[in-house]
Scaffold this motif. Structure first.
Motif, PDB file in Angstrom:
ATOM      1  N   HIS A 214       0.830  -1.210   0.000  1.00  0.00           N
ATOM      2  CA  HIS A 214       0.000   0.000   0.000  1.00  0.00           C
ATOM      3  C   HIS A 214       0.866   1.264   0.000  1.00  0.00           C
ATOM      4  N   GLU A 215       1.925   1.244   0.784  1.00  0.00           N
ATOM      5  CA  GLU A 215       2.807   2.431   0.802  1.00  0.00           C
ATOM      6  C   GLU A 215       3.494   2.618  -0.549  1.00  0.00           C
ATOM      7  N   LEU A 216       3.887   1.515  -1.153  1.00  0.00           N
ATOM      8  CA  LEU A 216       4.593   1.632  -2.440  1.00  0.00           C
ATOM      9  C   LEU A 216       3.660   2.161  -3.523  1.00  0.00           C
ATOM     10  N   VAL A 217       2.421   1.691  -3.519  1.00  0.00           N
ATOM     11  CA  VAL A 217       1.442   2.198  -4.492  1.00  0.00           C
ATOM     12  C   VAL A 217       1.191   3.684  -4.202  1.00  0.00           C
ATOM     13  N   ALA A 218       1.010   4.008  -2.928  1.00  0.00           N
ATOM     14  CA  ALA A 218       0.749   5.406  -2.562  1.00  0.00           C
ATOM     15  C   ALA A 218       1.925   6.294  -2.965  1.00  0.00           C
ATOM     16  N   SER A 219       3.131   5.810  -2.722  1.00  0.00           N
ATOM     17  CA  SER A 219       4.316   6.608  -3.038  1.00  0.00           C
ATOM     18  C   SER A 219       4.402   6.880  -4.543  1.00  0.00           C
ATOM     19  N   ASN A 264      16.082  -4.776   2.773  1.00  0.00           N
ATOM     20  CA  ASN A 264      15.929  -3.314   2.856  1.00  0.00           C
ATOM     21  C   ASN A 264      15.757  -2.674   1.491  1.00  0.00           C
ATOM     22  N   LEU A 265      16.529  -3.169   0.522  1.00  0.00           N
ATOM     23  CA  LEU A 265      16.492  -2.540  -0.804  1.00  0.00           C
ATOM     24  C   LEU A 265      15.225  -2.874  -1.585  1.00  0.00           C
ATOM     25  N   PHE A 266      14.514  -3.896  -1.148  1.00  0.00           N
ATOM     26  CA  PHE A 266      13.258  -4.282  -1.790  1.00  0.00           C
ATOM     27  C   PHE A 266      12.388  -3.049  -2.090  1.00  0.00           C
ATOM     28  N   PHE A 267      12.267  -2.178  -1.096  1.00  0.00           N
ATOM     29  CA  PHE A 267      11.394  -1.005  -1.231  1.00  0.00           C
ATOM     30  C   PHE A 267      11.899  -0.065  -2.328  1.00  0.00           C
ATOM     31  N   ILE A 268      13.203   0.165  -2.289  1.00  0.00           N
ATOM     32  CA  ILE A 268      13.786   1.119  -3.233  1.00  0.00           C
ATOM     33  C   ILE A 268      13.815   0.491  -4.629  1.00  0.00           C
ATOM     34  N   ASP A 269      13.977  -0.828  -4.683  1.00  0.00           N
ATOM     35  CA  ASP A 269      13.920  -1.516  -5.980  1.00  0.00           C
ATOM     36  C   ASP A 269      12.599  -1.183  -6.669  1.00  0.00           C
ATOM     37  N   GLN A 271      10.498   1.457  -5.877  1.00  0.00           N
ATOM     38  CA  GLN A 271      10.312   2.907  -6.069  1.00  0.00           C
ATOM     39  C   GLN A 271      11.223   3.488  -7.157  1.00  0.00           C
ATOM     40  N   ALA A 272      12.409   2.907  -7.305  1.00  0.00           N
ATOM     41  CA  ALA A 272      13.347   3.474  -8.277  1.00  0.00           C
ATOM     42  C   ALA A 272      13.306   2.762  -9.622  1.00  0.00           C
ATOM     43  N   ARG A 273      12.825   1.486  -9.632  1.00  0.00           N
ATOM     44  CA  ARG A 273      12.838   0.742 -10.891  1.00  0.00           C
ATOM     45  C   ARG A 273      11.434   0.490 -11.432  1.00  0.00           C
ATOM     46  N   GLY A 274      10.415   0.727 -10.591  1.00  0.00           N
ATOM     47  CA  GLY A 274       9.041   0.729 -11.110  1.00  0.00           C
ATOM     48  C   GLY A 274       8.334  -0.612 -11.146  1.00  0.00           C
ATOM     49  N   ALA A 275       8.895  -1.625 -10.497  1.00  0.00           N
ATOM     50  CA  ALA A 275       8.220  -2.932 -10.469  1.00  0.00           C
ATOM     51  C   ALA A 275       8.813  -3.747  -9.330  1.00  0.00           C
ATOM     52  N   TYR A 276       8.078  -4.773  -8.908  1.00  0.00           N
ATOM     53  CA  TYR A 276       8.618  -5.658  -7.868  1.00  0.00           C
ATOM     54  C   TYR A 276       9.860  -6.360  -8.410  1.00  0.00           C
ATOM     55  N   PRO A 277      10.901  -6.486  -7.604  1.00  0.00           N
ATOM     56  CA  PRO A 277      12.110  -7.162  -8.088  1.00  0.00           C
ATOM     57  C   PRO A 277      11.868  -8.664  -8.279  1.00  0.00           C
ATOM     58  N   ALA A 278      12.677  -9.271  -9.123  1.00  0.00           N
ATOM     59  CA  ALA A 278      12.490 -10.694  -9.464  1.00  0.00           C
ATOM     60  C   ALA A 278      12.513 -11.592  -8.223  1.00  0.00           C
ATOM     61  N   ASP A 297      -2.361  -1.625 -10.384  1.00  0.00           N
ATOM     62  CA  ASP A 297      -1.237  -1.352  -9.474  1.00  0.00           C
ATOM     63  C   ASP A 297       0.108  -1.372 -10.209  1.00  0.00           C
ATOM     64  N   ASN A 298       0.269  -2.344 -11.091  1.00  0.00           N
ATOM     65  CA  ASN A 298       1.559  -2.432 -11.797  1.00  0.00           C
ATOM     66  C   ASN A 298       1.827  -1.176 -12.631  1.00  0.00           C
ATOM     67  N   GLU A 299       0.767  -0.619 -13.194  1.00  0.00           N
ATOM     68  CA  GLU A 299       0.910   0.617 -13.979  1.00  0.00           C
ATOM     69  C   GLU A 299       1.315   1.771 -13.052  1.00  0.00           C
ATOM     70  N   ILE A 300       0.644   1.844 -11.913  1.00  0.00           N
ATOM     71  CA  ILE A 300       0.939   2.944 -10.967  1.00  0.00           C
ATOM     72  C   ILE A 300       2.402   2.870 -10.515  1.00  0.00           C
ATOM     73  N   LEU A 301       2.870   1.644 -10.232  1.00  0.00           N
ATOM     74  CA  LEU A 301       4.242   1.496  -9.714  1.00  0.00           C
ATOM     75  C   LEU A 301       5.302   1.972 -10.708  1.00  0.00           C
ATOM     76  N   LYS A 302       4.903   2.090 -11.969  1.00  0.00           N
ATOM     77  CA  LYS A 302       5.890   2.552 -12.975  1.00  0.00           C
ATOM     78  C   LYS A 302       6.278   4.017 -12.795  1.00  0.00           C
ATOM     79  N   ASN A 303       5.556   4.739 -11.943  1.00  0.00           N
ATOM     80  CA  ASN A 303       5.921   6.143 -11.673  1.00  0.00           C
ATOM     81  C   ASN A 303       7.099   6.172 -10.705  1.00  0.00           C
TER      82      ASN A 303
END
Ligand code: BG6
Length: 476
Positions: A214-219, A264-269, A271-278, A297-303
């Motif tokens: 939810h935070e990642l989508v909101a962000s 820890n980097l999961f979140f930044i992965d 926010q900075a790369r626009g999709a859940y990491p592999a 959601d996947n579209e939103i995360l691309k921002n």
């Protein structure tokens, strides 16, 4: 002028957060927030972890955030001190519950908006760029009690409305924004990090990663909104940084360190790369976590964010056999004690080279400009008979870290700026103490809340002024 690694226009300054500095916890129509419920003393940790449910204030406890350093009433004088040091950037946060006291209203609190408008205008008056965190460890309590905070998808809507309100109200005054402070801390300190409280029988990891979604989508949504409101806006994510070193070169230890970094980097992965990491799919499967998502959601995360900001206090250390019993109790992100580095009075590691290592890893991974928005030494200060505070230990810590950041710039990394943590003494987030001081400016207040709140520049104040004036060329 002395040679410098720092580019022209590099932003120099310091950082604070509303919840640790403003105080005035009910002034101007502000609602209660999570941090207002976190006491000083032995009950603190349980509340922060979300296992001691605290929805009412107790008469027998002391809550350091309630008055803090009274920045709410003293910000003009405090910002003038920062201007005197030559700050070109000042990081602070907006207390969500000043703008929306309960969090689910549709109309903001005009007094809260007026307060921040005045504060940001004061920064501008001194040619200081505000760098503003929308959520720094404070969620309106009403959202925790009514909705379960970030467990609930509705938080995306509440946070987006709050963020849009801020972007519109402070347009022209603020252009650098951070969405969530140290977003990864929600895994380690769930109540202070994300307003999460656990019920008996909860699968904690399920709760935390759903909240994280939810935070990642909101962000991501808020990043999009910021750009729509004003294309000049620049939005960053914010990581509690510091690489994990393998405790030895045993392959199992190396793997353990990699996994700890990923946690820890999961979140930044995202926010900075626009999709859940592999690696996320296997991690979720093995932990028995199922994330509920919504179409789109996947579209939103691309921002993705415009830049990656982070805090750095120390590196960390992991091994395959690390456990509760052998980790350093001083840190909320569990780490083994590295025998090759020194430690602060609070047991936090001191490792300037680790900053260069962390910055190189982050730029290799994200290829986005970095912003070091927290770094510093929490230490006990003494006021001598002449009323001076000679904090050479702090100067030495900062000098070595600024040098390491300079090396990272020489390594080819674009770095936007540096805001050392707690540029004016404030309440410690982990312990609630005032005696864990980071500032260039001393504040007369003790751990029980006694003191005049008077401000006194320390030796480091004059040192940092020279650092800024020479754009990092004069560190002596
Ligand atoms: C970071 C936080 O974790 O570290 C700050 O973003 C915090 O809010 C800072 O104050 C230093 O930690 P502490 O526990 O010494 O205050």
């Amino acid at each position: 002028m002395a040679e410098t690694a720092f580019p022209k226009g590099f932003l120099w300054g310091g950082a604070i957060a509303a919840n640790q500095a403003e105080g005035a916890y009910q002034a101007g129509g502000k609602g209660l927030s999570t941090v207002d419920m976190i006491p000083h003393g032995e009950n603190r940790l349980g509340v922060k972890l979300g296992v001691d449910k605290r929805f009412e204030l107790r008469a027998d406890e002391f809550y350091p955030s309630h008055q803090a350093i009274d920045f709410y009433h003293r910000y003009k004088d405090d910002i003038a001190l920062m201007a005197e040091m030559g700050f070109t950037v000042f990081r602070t946060s907006i207390a969500w519950s000043r703008i929306f006291p309960k969090g689910d209203e549709t109309t903001p609190n005009a007094e809260g908006i007026a307060f921040y408008r005045d504060m940001f205008a004061e920064c501008k008056k001194h040619n200081i760029e505000p760098l503003v965190t929308l959520c720094h460890f404070d969620v309106p309590m009403h959202l925790v009690q009514e909705y379960g905070s970030w467990r609930n998808r509705k938080m995306v809507e509440f946070f987006s409305r709050y963020a849009r309100t801020c972007f519109e109200a402070f347009d022209g005054l603020v252009k650098y924004w951070l969405t969530f402070n140290e977003i990864n801390i929600m895994l380690h300190s769930p109540f202070s990090g994300a307003g999460l409280v656990f019920e008996a029988g909860d699968n904690k990891e399920q709760v935390m990663y759903q909240a994280a979604h939810h935070e990642l989508v909101a962000s991501a949504l808020v990043t999009k909104i910021a750009h729509e409101v004003n294309p000049q806006n620049q939005v960053g994510c914010m990581l509690a940084g510091g690489n994990f070193y393998p405790y030895s070169c045993k392959p199992e230890d190396v793997w353990a360190a990699l996994e700890k970094d990923r946690e820890n980097l999961f979140f930044i992965d995202v926010q900075a790369r626009g999709a859940y990491p592999a690696y996320a799919a296997r991690m979720f499967r093995e932990k028995g976590i199922e994330i509920v998502t919504e179409p789109g959601d996947n579209e939103i995360l691309k921002n993705t964010v415009d830049f990656v900001s982070f805090s750095y206090y120390a590196s960390r250390c992991a091994s395959a056999d690390m456990n509760e019993g052998n980790t350093n109790p001083a840190n909320i992100i569990k780490s083994l004690k590295n025998p090759h580095i020194t430690f602060s009075q609070w047991g936090w590691g001191i490792d300037p080279l680790g900053l260069r290592i962390t910055m190189n890893m982050m730029y290799d991974r994200y290829q986005k400009p970095l912003f070091l928005v927290e770094n510093g030494l929490g230490a006990k200060d003494e006021v001598n008979a002449k009323g001076e505070i000679n904090d050479d230990y702090r100067i030495s810590y900062l000098r070595e870290h600024i040098k390491a950041m300079g090396e990272a710039i020489e390594d080819g990394i674009p770095v936007m700026g540096y805001t050392s943590w707690g540029c004016i003494d404030l309440v410690s987030a982990s312990t609630g103490e005032m005696s864990k001081r980071y500032g260039f400016v001393y504040v007369d207040r003790d751990d029980e809340g006694k003191g005049t709140l008077a401000r006194t520049p320390k030796k480091s104040f004059h040192w940092y002024k020279k650092v800024i004036a020479s754009n990092g060329g004069d560190l002596e």
